[in-house]
Design a protein around this motif. Structure first.
Motif, PDB file in Angstrom:
ATOM      1  N   PHE A  34       0.831  -1.192   0.000  1.00 24.27           N
ATOM      2  CA  PHE A  34       0.000   0.000   0.000  1.00 24.27           C
ATOM      3  C   PHE A  34       0.873   1.252   0.000  1.00 24.27           C
ATOM      4  O   PHE A  34       1.962   1.264   0.569  1.00 24.27           O
ATOM      5  CB  PHE A  34      -0.891   0.030   1.253  1.00 24.27           C
ATOM      6  CG  PHE A  34      -1.653  -1.238   1.502  1.00 24.27           C
ATOM      7  CD1 PHE A  34      -1.090  -2.260   2.255  1.00 24.27           C
ATOM      8  CD2 PHE A  34      -2.916  -1.416   0.986  1.00 24.27           C
ATOM      9  CE1 PHE A  34      -1.778  -3.443   2.486  1.00 24.27           C
ATOM     10  CE2 PHE A  34      -3.620  -2.588   1.208  1.00 24.27           C
ATOM     11  CZ  PHE A  34      -3.049  -3.597   1.964  1.00 24.27           C
ATOM     12  N   TYR A  36       0.324   5.280   1.168  1.00 25.23           N
ATOM     13  CA  TYR A  36      -0.508   6.270   1.831  1.00 25.23           C
ATOM     14  C   TYR A  36       0.161   7.631   1.716  1.00 25.23           C
ATOM     15  O   TYR A  36       1.385   7.740   1.699  1.00 25.23           O
ATOM     16  CB  TYR A  36      -0.687   5.938   3.319  1.00 25.23           C
ATOM     17  CG  TYR A  36      -1.605   4.777   3.596  1.00 25.23           C
ATOM     18  CD1 TYR A  36      -1.149   3.466   3.490  1.00 25.23           C
ATOM     19  CD2 TYR A  36      -2.935   4.986   3.966  1.00 25.23           C
ATOM     20  CE1 TYR A  36      -1.991   2.398   3.747  1.00 25.23           C
ATOM     21  CE2 TYR A  36      -3.786   3.921   4.234  1.00 25.23           C
ATOM     22  CZ  TYR A  36      -3.303   2.627   4.117  1.00 25.23           C
ATOM     23  OH  TYR A  36      -4.142   1.566   4.378  1.00 25.23           O
ATOM     24  N   GLN A  38       0.328  11.385   3.653  1.00 29.09           N
ATOM     25  CA  GLN A  38       0.015  12.017   4.929  1.00 29.09           C
ATOM     26  C   GLN A  38       0.475  13.473   4.892  1.00 29.09           C
ATOM     27  O   GLN A  38       1.671  13.759   4.801  1.00 29.09           O
ATOM     28  CB  GLN A  38       0.683  11.286   6.105  1.00 29.09           C
ATOM     29  CG  GLN A  38       0.257  11.824   7.454  1.00 29.09           C
ATOM     30  CD  GLN A  38       0.790  11.003   8.609  1.00 29.09           C
ATOM     31  OE1 GLN A  38       1.790  10.298   8.496  1.00 29.09           O
ATOM     32  NE2 GLN A  38       0.108  11.074   9.750  1.00 29.09           N
ATOM     33  N   SER A  43      -4.079  12.560   9.271  1.00 26.78           N
ATOM     34  CA  SER A  43      -3.895  11.115   9.287  1.00 26.78           C
ATOM     35  C   SER A  43      -3.581  10.614   7.875  1.00 26.78           C
ATOM     36  O   SER A  43      -3.867  11.291   6.889  1.00 26.78           O
ATOM     37  CB  SER A  43      -5.145  10.430   9.833  1.00 26.78           C
ATOM     38  OG  SER A  43      -6.255  10.681   8.993  1.00 26.78           O
ATOM     39  N   PRO A  44      -3.002   9.433   7.756  1.00 27.34           N
ATOM     40  CA  PRO A  44      -2.685   8.902   6.425  1.00 27.34           C
ATOM     41  C   PRO A  44      -3.945   8.578   5.628  1.00 27.34           C
ATOM     42  O   PRO A  44      -4.938   8.105   6.186  1.00 27.34           O
ATOM     43  CB  PRO A  44      -1.918   7.616   6.750  1.00 27.34           C
ATOM     44  CG  PRO A  44      -1.442   7.769   8.157  1.00 27.34           C
ATOM     45  CD  PRO A  44      -2.490   8.574   8.842  1.00 27.34           C
ATOM     46  N   LEU A  46      -5.218   6.557   2.007  1.00 20.83           N
ATOM     47  CA  LEU A  46      -4.800   5.571   1.029  1.00 20.83           C
ATOM     48  C   LEU A  46      -4.767   6.171  -0.369  1.00 20.83           C
ATOM     49  O   LEU A  46      -5.695   6.835  -0.805  1.00 20.83           O
ATOM     50  CB  LEU A  46      -5.768   4.385   1.048  1.00 20.83           C
ATOM     51  CG  LEU A  46      -5.461   3.261   0.065  1.00 20.83           C
ATOM     52  CD1 LEU A  46      -4.226   2.498   0.518  1.00 20.83           C
ATOM     53  CD2 LEU A  46      -6.655   2.325  -0.057  1.00 20.83           C
ATOM     54  N   LEU A  88       3.836   7.202   2.747  1.00 18.23           N
ATOM     55  CA  LEU A  88       4.113   6.025   3.566  1.00 18.23           C
ATOM     56  C   LEU A  88       3.897   4.755   2.755  1.00 18.23           C
ATOM     57  O   LEU A  88       2.845   4.575   2.142  1.00 18.23           O
ATOM     58  CB  LEU A  88       3.190   5.993   4.790  1.00 18.23           C
ATOM     59  CG  LEU A  88       3.205   7.222   5.697  1.00 18.23           C
ATOM     60  CD1 LEU A  88       2.130   7.096   6.764  1.00 18.23           C
ATOM     61  CD2 LEU A  88       4.567   7.386   6.343  1.00 18.23           C
ATOM     62  N   ILE A 100      -0.240  -4.905   9.289  1.00 18.75           N
ATOM     63  CA  ILE A 100       0.265  -4.053   8.225  1.00 18.75           C
ATOM     64  C   ILE A 100       1.407  -3.238   8.807  1.00 18.75           C
ATOM     65  O   ILE A 100       1.228  -2.503   9.775  1.00 18.75           O
ATOM     66  CB  ILE A 100      -0.834  -3.122   7.684  1.00 18.75           C
ATOM     67  CG1 ILE A 100      -2.082  -3.914   7.304  1.00 18.75           C
ATOM     68  CG2 ILE A 100      -0.309  -2.308   6.504  1.00 18.75           C
ATOM     69  CD1 ILE A 100      -1.886  -4.895   6.186  1.00 18.75           C
ATOM     70  N   ILE A 101       2.578  -3.356   8.212  1.00 17.68           N
ATOM     71  CA  ILE A 101       3.775  -2.691   8.706  1.00 17.68           C
ATOM     72  C   ILE A 101       4.072  -1.485   7.827  1.00 17.68           C
ATOM     73  O   ILE A 101       4.098  -1.604   6.594  1.00 17.68           O
ATOM     74  CB  ILE A 101       4.980  -3.628   8.706  1.00 17.68           C
ATOM     75  CG1 ILE A 101       4.659  -4.915   9.464  1.00 17.68           C
ATOM     76  CG2 ILE A 101       6.204  -2.928   9.309  1.00 17.68           C
ATOM     77  CD1 ILE A 101       4.298  -4.705  10.908  1.00 17.68           C
ATOM     78  N   PHE A 102       4.339  -0.351   8.458  1.00 18.43           N
ATOM     79  CA  PHE A 102       4.603   0.880   7.731  1.00 18.43           C
ATOM     80  C   PHE A 102       6.087   1.223   7.734  1.00 18.43           C
ATOM     81  O   PHE A 102       6.811   0.956   8.709  1.00 18.43           O
ATOM     82  CB  PHE A 102       3.834   2.042   8.373  1.00 18.43           C
ATOM     83  CG  PHE A 102       2.379   2.059   8.034  1.00 18.43           C
ATOM     84  CD1 PHE A 102       1.493   1.219   8.692  1.00 18.43           C
ATOM     85  CD2 PHE A 102       1.887   2.905   7.054  1.00 18.43           C
ATOM     86  CE1 PHE A 102       0.137   1.221   8.378  1.00 18.43           C
ATOM     87  CE2 PHE A 102       0.543   2.915   6.733  1.00 18.43           C
ATOM     88  CZ  PHE A 102      -0.327   2.069   7.396  1.00 18.43           C
ATOM     89  N   GLY A 103       6.525   1.821   6.647  1.00 18.71           N
ATOM     90  CA  GLY A 103       7.827   2.462   6.615  1.00 18.71           C
ATOM     91  C   GLY A 103       7.752   3.815   7.294  1.00 18.71           C
ATOM     92  O   GLY A 103       6.671   4.279   7.677  1.00 18.71           O
ATOM     93  N   SER A 104       8.896   4.442   7.442  1.00 22.83           N
ATOM     94  CA  SER A 104       8.949   5.722   8.145  1.00 22.83           C
ATOM     95  C   SER A 104       8.536   6.893   7.261  1.00 22.83           C
ATOM     96  O   SER A 104       8.374   8.009   7.756  1.00 22.83           O
ATOM     97  CB  SER A 104      10.348   5.956   8.720  1.00 22.83           C
ATOM     98  OG  SER A 104      11.296   5.878   7.691  1.00 22.83           O
TER      99      SER A 104
END
Lengths: 112, 117
Positions: A34, A36, A38, A43-44, A46, A88, A100-104
């Motif tokens: 995904f 996103y 921001q 908030s993020p 999609l 993101l 769901i893991i997010f990058g920085s």
């Protein structure tokens, strides 16, 4: 090694040019990806989701996925100042469909 | 309006207080999440509730306690927090988690800004 890695930026792109955002991930079994956007203080939201190798286009946005290289990217064509935000990358973990893991995030700045 | 509503939007609390964050989703989804976003750090998954499972991030301190009474409501109970817990807390929901499907696309609420003093 981070699970999802992105260059923090800032990435500066002139208005009208193509912005290219990149992301790598460590879980080879991941199947959902995904992007996103921001804005500061928000908030993020999609932008794109992609599940199969190749390209997926939606308006000015194209997501590209290469599972063999564990690489996903987002191209923004005809960049506008309103595209300036943090982008993101997020990856669905193989171990849990809910995780769901997010990058920085990569901060993108479109200069007029 | 994302279909995921969080209250309060802003909260200032002392370290000895007990407060709760509330989240409600109007999307008919079956999974709900709490994420924490601190300055210059990635979004951190704290908790997930779904029909299939409850997922906890083992690094989340016990001073954060989730509650999910039904598929539309999610709470985060806060007690004896520390100043480093000040952050943006994001609630999110998804339809039905499933790898390789659109079910695990998550949608965020507008967030609750928490300041611990």
């Amino acid at each position: 090694q981070k699970e999802v890695e992105q260059n923090s930026g800032p990435l500066s792109v002139p208005e009208g040019a193509i912005a290219s955002l990149n992301c790598t991930y460590s879980d080879r079994g991941s199947q959902s990806f995904f992007w996103y956007r921001q804005y500061s203080g928000k908030s993020p939201e999609l932008i794109m989701s992609i599940y199969s190798n190749g390209d997926k286009e939606d308006g000015r946005f194209t997501a590209q996925l290469n599972k063999a290289s564990q690489y996903v990217s987002l191209l923004i064509r005809d960049s506008q100042p309103s595209d300036s935000a943090t982008y993101l990358c997020a990856v669905g973990a193989r171990s849990s469909a809910s995780k769901i893991i997010f990058g920085s995030g990569t901060r993108l700045s479109i200069r007029p | 309006e994302t279909g995921v509503t969080q209250t309060p939007r802003h909260l200032v609390m002392g370290m000895t207080n007990k407060k709760s964050l509330k989240c409600e989703q109007h999307l008919g989804h079956n999974a709900m999440y709490w994420y924490k976003q601190s300055a210059k750090k990635p979004l951190e998954l704290m908790f997930v509730y779904s029909l299939e499972e409850r997922v906890e991030n083992n690094s989340v301190p016990s001073r954060f306690s989730p509650e999910c009474p039904n598929s539309s409501h999610l709470f985060l109970h806060l007690h004896t927090l520390q100043p480093e817990d000040s952050a943006l807390y994001l609630c999110a929901s998804s339809q039905a988690p499933g790898q390789g499907t659109t079910g695990n696309t998550i949608y965020f609420g507008e967030g609750s800004w928490l300041t611990v003093v």
